[in-house]
Scaffold this active site. Structure first.
Site, PDB file in Angstrom:
ATOM      1  N   GLU A  78       0.457  -1.361   5.796  1.00 47.73           N
ATOM      2  CA  GLU A  78       1.295  -0.293   6.638  1.00 47.73           C
ATOM      3  C   GLU A  78       0.929   1.451   6.891  1.00 47.73           C
ATOM      4  O   GLU A  78       1.258   2.103   8.347  1.00 47.73           O
ATOM      5  CB  GLU A  78       2.714  -0.077   6.084  1.00 47.73           C
ATOM      6  N   ASP A  88       1.004  -1.090  -0.528  1.00 47.08           N
ATOM      7  CA  ASP A  88       0.213   0.003   0.258  1.00 47.08           C
ATOM      8  C   ASP A  88       0.458   1.756  -0.042  1.00 47.08           C
ATOM      9  O   ASP A  88       2.503   1.144   0.661  1.00 47.08           O
ATOM     10  CB  ASP A  88      -1.262   0.128   1.429  1.00 47.08           C
TER      11      ASP A  88
END
Lengths: 457, 457
Positions: free
Chosen positions: B152, B88
């Site tokens: 994250e 991500d």
């Protein structure tokens, strides 16, 4: 007069329908995406003035939004009243807080809910319908001129030029404006003063790009933090404004004048309850009425910087911004105050950031002479239709052009407003009372009648 | 080893092409509008792991974005390395500052420009290609497991649950992560510590609706002004954070430790020039390296309230907001710090406003033991391919899950990052050096080789 009463009773519904039509046009002057609508709104105003019986009606183009002019000269020897109003409105956002579409007027609990209903479409249109009433009943007591502009909410940048270029056409004895509030329909009042305005925008730049707040955080000045510190320092612990020289020209009122102001009915607990606040806030040593009436202020109208979207972003922003406006009182000069602000804001910026200060617009404060025949005519008109003498009060808002009228046209202004402070001006769910609308239409013809009579004496 | 060198030389272009494809997927985890893309990105990672030779590859769904798992067990008696990364990326805004589309990678001056190029797609993908290199040349020295997550950048909310539920599957001897920077390719370094994070959002409410700043200005607390005052008060004149108890558990380093840190090459004038700032800023008594490495910080990541559009609006806003995050150092606990912040922020709010404080996410700080065989393996691997021993440094960023690995899996982590601080992480025009990408792919196999060897001893 009975003829007026009858005519207005017969046309009551149409008077409302026409206003609603006007409110459906999103004539937001601050946002260029609405330029087509402001133009369309000006055309609609022109048509209504013609239908009401005005002559020489014209949509006058300017460098910005157009100004609509119209007149009725019944006899050059009679006094002339210049009616001013504005068809532009404030932006409607935050849209999500509106209970109904800002440009889809709804009648609820005796109020018209729509952006511009009170400020100022609903109020200037009362003058159009009052004029129609007098015209259709052949009872116009004096010459009447209309000047309805489209840039009041963005500082009337082009009105000054228009006044300069049309001094002859705008010749009059007084300016009449309905763009203010009264205490209530039970306690009518007239604004005898308005605050000036100096509207600034500031930009604080830290690093030349957005940074990772972990990699750089703690070692590089964060413009949002610095901007917060700078804004925080603009008021001291007594909420006095700290800009050097800011208060130098502020006119201090006498104890008697202040007592008179504070004599106006004001229920602070109702005020707090209406706003949903636990306590009022402001300059130490002054009442709420004084803080909004006779004292200058500094307000953050908008602030933004960094990541403001959903979730989180660990960014140390490159820039932060704020829109900051100051309300001014006699005898502060808005150009001078704007310069003092700029100088001070640049001076307090730490070496780690750059600041840029921009003037948006402004206007000077104004006080209406209560001994003028125009003021007396307004006083009497309200006394006649409300059955109560209006209380003179100081309004907190600003209509910068009022000072402009005096400077350019040499004309005094009477502020005969029929709105209420609770009308949510500039806020979601702006409203205007049906009763206020009709009461205004009923009252205005008397202003012209009394003004013509007093002028003869 | 020559076989590795040869294989990588032959597949150089494909290694790059595959990364660019990954970078074209806008897998922004913070913004739900991109949920389809994060899912698509996870599927792409799965496919690449399978092609590289991993077994049992699976896209594991979570309450949020999925986690991609894969493994290669060559011999249960050999040590196991758990490779962690995240697919991500941070939101791309402000978009207008990008020189090319954030999700249309371009190669310029030896760099790959794209959101996620360095953080972390470019870095975790080095491990996939390093693994492929060892697999295709039949030279995998130890067992390797991959866990590539998709949350994250938003706090890895669901990773903890995944770890709890997959302790057996994730059994390993060490965690290896490339999601940090080195000083430069000429001066390789290894992060021996990471700061923790506590990310908060605050909402300050004044009046229950936006108000006309003229009618109410000066008498009602302006939430933007109050928020500015509250934020300003969070740092004192020495830029110490004023939250009571904030520093209580901060680990003070010895004079020697501080001297060692400050020995790392750092050119402050180049630093200032790169950021376009006249001066650095931060906690009195500490160097820039210390301010970003061993000291906690408090940064405003975003602030907003009132009118932020074009032109001007004379509004006294009802609400103002800020996103505020704190970087933490050993031994601060992020839950405790979040609570201290909340308590303090509520305490300093004047009676005239209401405040609401929300925890976004956080993580604990972490320090890597430099005497572990894993650290030695990383040290030797870099020494081998760079021809220089890496300098141990303290990183300012946070990878909250590193502390989580220790707590849940009992595993230490090695942070072998190949990025640069100048890669514009979390900023417009994020980049990753082609040389860094290839150097990482070249170095990683040596880590596994040396780790396996040292583990045998």
């Amino acid at each position: 007069m009975q003829v007026w009463k009858d005519y207005q009773a017969e046309n009551k519904d149409r008077f409302l329908e026409e206003l609603l039509e006007l409110l459906r046009i999103p004539s937001v002057s601050a946002d260029s995406r609405f330029n087509g609508d402001t133009q369309r709104c000006a055309e609609a105003v022109k048509q209504r003035l013609q239908e009401a019986g005005a002559d020489k009606v014209e949509v006058c183009q300017t460098a910005g939004h157009p100004i609509v002019y119209g007149e009725k000269i019944i006899d050059p020897s009679l006094p002339t009243v210049l009616v001013y109003g504005h068809y532009d409105v404030q932006p409607a956002d935050p849209l999500e807080l509106w209970h109904s579409g800002p440009f889809e007027p709804v009648i609820k609990d005796g109020n018209i809910y729509a952006r511009g209903s009170a400020d100022d479409k609903g109020q200037f249109y009362m003058h159009v319908k009052a004029f129609e009433t007098m015209h259709k009943t052949n009872s116009i007591p004096c010459n009447i001129k209309f000047m309805i502009e489209g840039e009041e909410e963005v500082g009337s940048a082009n009105l000054g030029i228009f006044l300069e270029q049309n001094k002859e056409r705008l010749k009059a004895d007084v300016v009449l404006i309905s763009d203010t509030s009264m205490i209530s329909l039970d306690t009518p009042s007239i604004d005898t003063g308005l605050r000036g305005l100096a509207y600034m925008e500031v930009e604080v730049t830290g690093p030349n790009r957005d940074l990772h707040s972990g990699v750089y955080g703690g070692a590089v000045a964060n413009p949002a933090t610095i901007l917060a510190k700078m804004i925080a320092s603009l008021h001291d612990e007594n909420n006095h404004i700290t800009i050097p020289g800011f208060y130098d020209k502020v006119q201090e009122l006498s104890a008697d004048e202040r007592a008179a102001l504070n004599a106006a009915p004001f229920d602070e607990s109702a005020y707090k309850q209406d706003l949903g606040i636990a306590d009022v806030w402001g300059e130490k040593g002054y009442s709420t009425i004084e803080r909004t009436g006779i004292r200058p202020t500094l307000e953050v109208n908008g602030i933004w910087g960094g990541y403001t979207g959903e979730g989180s972003k660990t960014v140390l922003p490159s820039k932060a911004f704020a829109k900051i406006s100051m309300r001014l009182v006699p005898n502060q000069d808005w150009h001078e105050i704007s310069d003092l602000f700029t100088k001070h804001f640049e001076a307090i910026a730490p070496k780690s950031v750059k600041v840029k200060v921009t003037k948006h617009h402004g206007g000077s404060p104004y006080v209406t002479p209560t001994d003028s025949i125009a003021f007396k005519a307004a006083h009497e008109a309200i006394n006649t239709t409300f059955g109560k003498a209006p209380i003179p009060v100081r309004g907190g808002g600003s209509i910068p052009i009022v000072a402009l009228f005096e400077k350019t046209l040499g004309l005094k202004t009477v502020l005969m407003g029929f709105g209420l402070d609770s009308d949510n001006l500039h806020s979601p769910n702006e409203k205007y009372g049906l009763a206020n609308y009709y009461k205004g239409i009923e009252t205005i013809p008397y202003f012209h009648k009394y003004f013509a009579e007093l002028a003869k004496k």
